[in-house]
Structures are given as structure tokens and as C-alpha cells.
Design a protein around this motif. Structure first.
Motif, mmCIF file in Angstrom:
data_model
loop_
_atom_site.group_PDB
_atom_site.id
_atom_site.type_symbol
_atom_site.label_atom_id
_atom_site.label_comp_id
_atom_site.label_asym_id
_atom_site.label_seq_id
_atom_site.Cartn_x
_atom_site.Cartn_y
_atom_site.Cartn_z
ATOM 1 N N GLU A 205 -2.121 9.206 4.589
ATOM 2 C CA GLU A 205 -1.417 9.983 3.344
ATOM 3 C C GLU A 205 -2.391 10.443 2.460
ATOM 4 O O GLU A 205 -2.214 11.516 2.048
ATOM 5 N N LYS B 118 6.533 12.740 14.912
ATOM 6 C CA LYS B 118 6.030 12.800 13.434
ATOM 7 C C LYS B 118 6.096 11.514 12.883
ATOM 8 O O LYS B 118 7.291 11.169 12.538
ATOM 9 N N ASP C 205 -5.182 17.976 2.439
ATOM 10 C CA ASP C 205 -4.663 18.977 3.336
ATOM 11 C C ASP C 205 -3.861 19.851 2.304
ATOM 12 O O ASP C 205 -3.983 21.155 2.489
ATOM 13 N N LEU C 206 -3.034 19.127 1.685
ATOM 14 C CA LEU C 206 -1.940 19.929 0.736
ATOM 15 C C LEU C 206 -2.795 20.861 -0.453
ATOM 16 O O LEU C 206 -2.460 21.934 -0.693
ATOM 17 N N HIS D 253 5.371 16.988 0.474
ATOM 18 C CA HIS D 253 4.763 18.357 0.480
ATOM 19 C C HIS D 253 5.396 19.314 -0.409
ATOM 20 O O HIS D 253 6.135 20.266 -0.043
ATOM 21 N N HIS E 172 -5.490 23.380 3.523
ATOM 22 C CA HIS E 172 -5.882 23.026 4.772
ATOM 23 C C HIS E 172 -7.240 22.763 4.972
ATOM 24 O O HIS E 172 -8.084 23.182 5.810
ATOM 25 N N PRO F 150 -4.214 10.227 10.655
ATOM 26 C CA PRO F 150 -4.210 10.597 9.476
ATOM 27 C C PRO F 150 -3.507 10.104 8.463
ATOM 28 O O PRO F 150 -2.347 9.802 8.619
ATOM 29 N N ASN G 162 10.529 14.066 2.494
ATOM 30 C CA ASN G 162 9.703 15.091 3.509
ATOM 31 C C ASN G 162 9.107 15.941 2.417
ATOM 32 O O ASN G 162 8.115 16.345 2.353
ATOM 33 N N SER H 187 5.512 10.234 10.223
ATOM 34 C CA SER H 187 5.843 10.217 8.663
ATOM 35 C C SER H 187 7.315 10.028 8.628
ATOM 36 O O SER H 187 7.790 9.409 7.915
ATOM 37 N N ILE I 131 -4.358 16.447 12.550
ATOM 38 C CA ILE I 131 -2.770 16.166 12.359
ATOM 39 C C ILE I 131 -1.872 16.545 13.514
ATOM 40 O O ILE I 131 -1.053 15.930 13.604
ATOM 41 N N ASP J 292 -5.248 11.971 3.805
ATOM 42 C CA ASP J 292 -5.697 12.927 4.362
ATOM 43 C C ASP J 292 -4.571 14.217 4.051
ATOM 44 O O ASP J 292 -5.033 15.170 4.223
ATOM 45 N N SER J 293 -3.407 13.744 4.422
ATOM 46 C CA SER J 293 -2.314 14.611 4.262
ATOM 47 C C SER J 293 -2.439 15.341 2.852
ATOM 48 O O SER J 293 -1.924 16.404 2.615
#
Length: 458
Positions: free
Chosen positions: A308, A249, A314-315, A397, A319, A306, A393, A251, A134, A310-311
Motif C-alpha cells: 500500500e 487485482k 505512485d499516486l 485512489h 507514477h 507492491p 477503491n 486489492s 504493479i 508503493d501504491s
């Protein structure tokens, strides 16, 4: 003689608005000397190690500097907390013990991962490869840090970089408001608000948010130029800001492109009966924003960034500390509903942010109506669009532990820019001279004519 004349001219400029802008920036920088260490977050290690690697340091040297910096920050926070601990403030400070435990733990982690072969990329292996990827695709902020940490070292370099980017953001706020013909005192108010509200506090952290916010303000500058009919320069500035945001970034570049495209389309639609340079420029900004959205999606796929998915994993897995979730999208929806319900409850409990958002939106969208060319609600629509990226954003998250600070920080641009616009609202029935049209002149006792700006003519 010429040197003296230039010196007097420079002194005169410093006594004017430029001097106040500089004074605000210097005062802000001096205040930041109160906290040089301890501003870092866990992600700071990744950006610092990336910057040191770009500067030519090897893995061991990068690890030594990065770990020392991170542990010095942790020790500083422990020392400050100890000083105000009502039960233990007379005991010896724990900073040395905390620093040693921090260094031992981080070195143990890094050494184990390096021996296991996790040596790729510019960042240090503080976390699994999937997580570190990331940060590997965000070179913009480390590139920005390189000259600071090379010349000043890690501690003062990161501090100076934070001051630089935060001061730049405040100056951009001032220039934006002056571009919209807001009086100097109110434009200075916007600069001060940027420094004292969470946007300034967050920008001072050694993270990407400060640079992201500054680049968002640059994009708004391009939108302001477009509204003034700068059909080439305005869209070019927006394009440059979005391209730079992609490196910081990607995103955020996607979110800002989407929001600016929506605001530009709405503005162009409202102006369809008024063709002219401004409408063409706004249409060009909309086209640039749409191309940025498509380009961000395509380029991220081509470079294997990575996704969305993958993100999201991660959330939901802490992680990647837990196995991937089988139904991440349904879990995200459930988490979103719970998050925003709790967010609204906290806003009702402490409604400062909500009140400032409402006042900023009022000033941006309503106070400009009928105020003359270049002062209409179109600029407010772009300001609201930029602020919406903070909420997008945060929605991407929904982590309640940082609900009102780092993730949603761009939402604070609405009160920073909207409140000065609200305070500059013309009184009911009042008329302002249009931009570029001289106002009535008054004759002084000496027979000189003075414009409303104080210019003497004969």
C-alpha cells in the motif's frame, strides 16, 4: 422424431425468459460495434503486452502489436474529435499524423528501456520498473485475454473479450435476481440496467474492471446460495470468486473480503435466534471472507507484491515521475478530505448517481422485509457490501479525474440490483407464498386445475 421434439423444446425455451436474456445480450453486443477502437486507456498497453507475452510472442513482436493497437486507438479518437470540431472539421483528418507521432514516441521509449536492460517480466517497459511491477502481479486479466487475442488479434480480440465479460455480468445480474425470486420482467430490467449504466460501459473497456465486476457478482451468487441454505456450495463459490479476484487485482479481493465478512457477521448475528442451514451457510461465508482477507495480506507479502505504501507513492508522485513523498500518509489524508468534499459538491450539482444509490439501497435493505423465506434484507446487506468496495477503491485512489467512472464503478451494482428489488416490493399488507409452497389452485371451465404459475393439473 426425437430431433424434432428437441428442436421444438429448444424453440420453446428461446421464446421464454432465456430468449429475452439472449436477445438483450445480442442487442448489447451489436451496439458495441459502433466503437471497436478507441476504448483503450494508457494501462491497456500493459495488459495487452502481458497477454501477448503469455501467448509466446517475443519482446519485439509484442511491442509491434501493442504499439500499433494503442496508436490506432489514439488516431481513432483524434478522427472522431476532428469530425465534430466546429472550426476544423473541413480540414484534413489528423489521424495519420497522430498515429505516426504516437508510434514514434512509444517506440523511442520502449527501445531506450530495452537497451538499458529493462527486459524482465511479461509487460513491455513503457514506464519505470517500479510502476510496471504493479501490472506484473495481475496475471488474471491477461490470462483471460490470451485466447481472444490469439484467435482474433489485438483489436477484435480485446473487443470480443470486453463483450464477453460484459454480457456475462448482465446475465449474472439476471440469474442473481431470479435466484432471489424476482419476477422475470424485473430481472431482465436488472440485466438491462447493467448494460446501460456505467458498469457496462466501463466493463467494455480493455481493463480489469469488467472481470472484477463479473467476479464480484459471482461472489454475490455464492452469498445468495448460502442464504438459501446451500452450506457447502455457497461458501465454495465465494471462495473461488475471491481467489480469482486475487489474480486479477489483489486489492479488490481484500476489499471484497472485508465487506462480505462484515455483511456476513451482521447477518449471522441477526439470525442467532434462528439456527438452521442458512445461518450455518452464512457463518461459513463469513469465515471464508475472513480467511480471504488474511490470505490476501499474507500471500501478497510472501510474493513481494507492491505494498500500500508503493501504491500511495505512485499516486502522489505521478507514477513515480517525481521523488517519493516524505510524509505520504498525511498528504493522503489531506487529499481524501479535499476529494470527497469535491465529490459531494458534484453530486449535489448532478445528483443522478446519489439518487440511484439511495433508491438501490432502499430496495435492497427495506423492500425485502417480511417478503418470505429467501427474500429478506440479508441479501441486500451483501449487495451493499459489494457496492462499498467501489467506494473503498476510490478512497484508495482519490483521483478526481476518474471520480465517477472506473474506480468507483462497483458502486453502480447497488442500483443495478437494488432497483429491481425495490420495484418488486410487496404492497402494504400483501403476502407472498413462501418459496417451495404451492399457491391456491383455480379450476378452469374444462375442469382442469391451474396453479398461479399456469401449470395444469388434473
Amino acid at each position: 422424431m426425437r430431433t424434432r421434439t428437441r428442436a421444438r423444446e429448444a424453440a420453446a425455451r428461446l421464446r421464454g425468459p432465456r430468449g429475452w436474456v439472449l436477445l438483450f445480450a445480442v442487442v448489447f453486443a451489436l451496439l458495441q460495434l459502433g466503437t471497436v477502437t478507441g476504448r483503450d486507456t494508457p494501462d491497456t498497453k500493459n495488459y495487452l503486452s502481458y497477454a501477448l507475452s503469455l501467448g509466446g510472442a517475443d519482446k519485439r513482436e509484442t511491442a509491434a502489436v501493442t504499439i500499433d493497437y494503442a496508436c490506432a486507438g489514439r488516431a481513432a479518437r483524434a478522427r472522431r474529435e476532428h469530425r465534430v470540431d466546429v472550426l476544423r472539421f473541413r480540414a484534413p483528418s489528423p489521424d495519420a499524423r497522430v498515429a505516426k507521432a504516437c508510434r514514434d514516441g512509444l517506440w523511442r521509449t520502449v527501445d531506450a528501456r530495452l537497451r538499458a536492460g529493462q527486459r524482465g517480466g511479461h509487460t513491455l517497459p513503457f514506464m519505470p520498473v517500479r510502476f510496471m511491477r504493479i501490472f506484473e502481479v495481475r496475471p488474471g486479466y491477461p490470462v483471460f485475454l490470451v485466447p481472444f487475442v490469439t484467435v482474433l488479434g489485438a483489436t477484435w480480440g480485446l473487443w470480443a473479450a470486453g463483450v464477453t465479460v460484459t454480457v456475462a455480468g448482465g446475465v449474472l445480474v439476471y440469474l442473481l435476481l431470479r435466484r432471489r425470486r424476482v419476477p422475470v420482467p424485473l430481472a431482465l430490467t436488472g440485466q438491462a440496467l447493467y448494460y446501460v449504466l456505467p458498469c457496462g460501459t466501463t466493463a467494455m473497456r480493455p481493463m480489469t474492471e469488467g472481470l472484477m465486476t463479473a467476479l464480484t457478482l459471482v461472489a454475490l451468487w455464492g452469498c445468495a446460495l448460502a442464504l438459501d441454505g446451500r452450506a457447502r456450495l455457497g461458501p465454495a463459490v465465494v471462495a473461488g470468486a475471491l481467489l480469482a479476484l486475487f489474480t486479477v487485482k489483489h486489492s479488490q479481493a481484500l476489499f471484497l473480503g472485508l465487506c462480505l465478512a462484515a455483511a456476513g457477521a451482521l447477518t449471522a448475528l441477526r439470525r442467532r435466534a434462528r439456527p438452521g442451514p442458512a445461518r450455518r451457510a452464512v457463518t461459513a461465508v463469513t469465515a471464508v471472507a475472513c480467511c480471504a482477507v488474511a490470505g490476501t495480506l499474507l500471500l501478497a507479502r510472501a510474493l513481494h507484491y507492491p505494498s500500500e505504501y508503493d501504491s500511495l507513492q505512485d499516486l502522489l508522485t505521478g507514477h513515480y515521475a517525481r521523488p517519493d513523498r516524505a510524509r505520504p500518509w498525511s498528504e493522503l489524508l489531506h487529499l481524501e478530505l479535499s476529494f470527497w468534499r469535491e465529490w459531494l459538491r458534484r453530486q449535489l450539482w448532478q445528483p443522478l448517481f446519489a439518487a440511484l444509490l439511495a433508491a438501490g439501497a432502499w430496495g435492497a435493505l427495506k423492500a425485502r422485509r417480511g417478503a418470505g423465506p429467501g427474500r429478506e434484507r440479508a441479501f441486500g446487506a451483501f449487495v451493499v457490501a459489494a457496492a462499498c468496495t467501489g467506494f473503498l477503491n476510490q478512497a484508495a485512489h482519490p483521483d478526481i479525474t476518474v471520480w465517477g467512472e472506473r474506480l468507483i464503478v462497483l458502486g453502480w451494482l447497488l442500483p443495478v440490483l437494488g432497483l429491481p428489488l425495490l420495484l418488486d416490493a410487496p404492497a402494504p399488507g400483501a403476502r407472498r407464498p413462501a418459496a417451495g409452497i404451492p399457491g391456491p389452485r383455480a379450476r378452469s371451465a374444462a375442469g382442469e386445475e391451474r396453479s398461479p404459475e399456469g401449470t395444469v393439473t388434473r
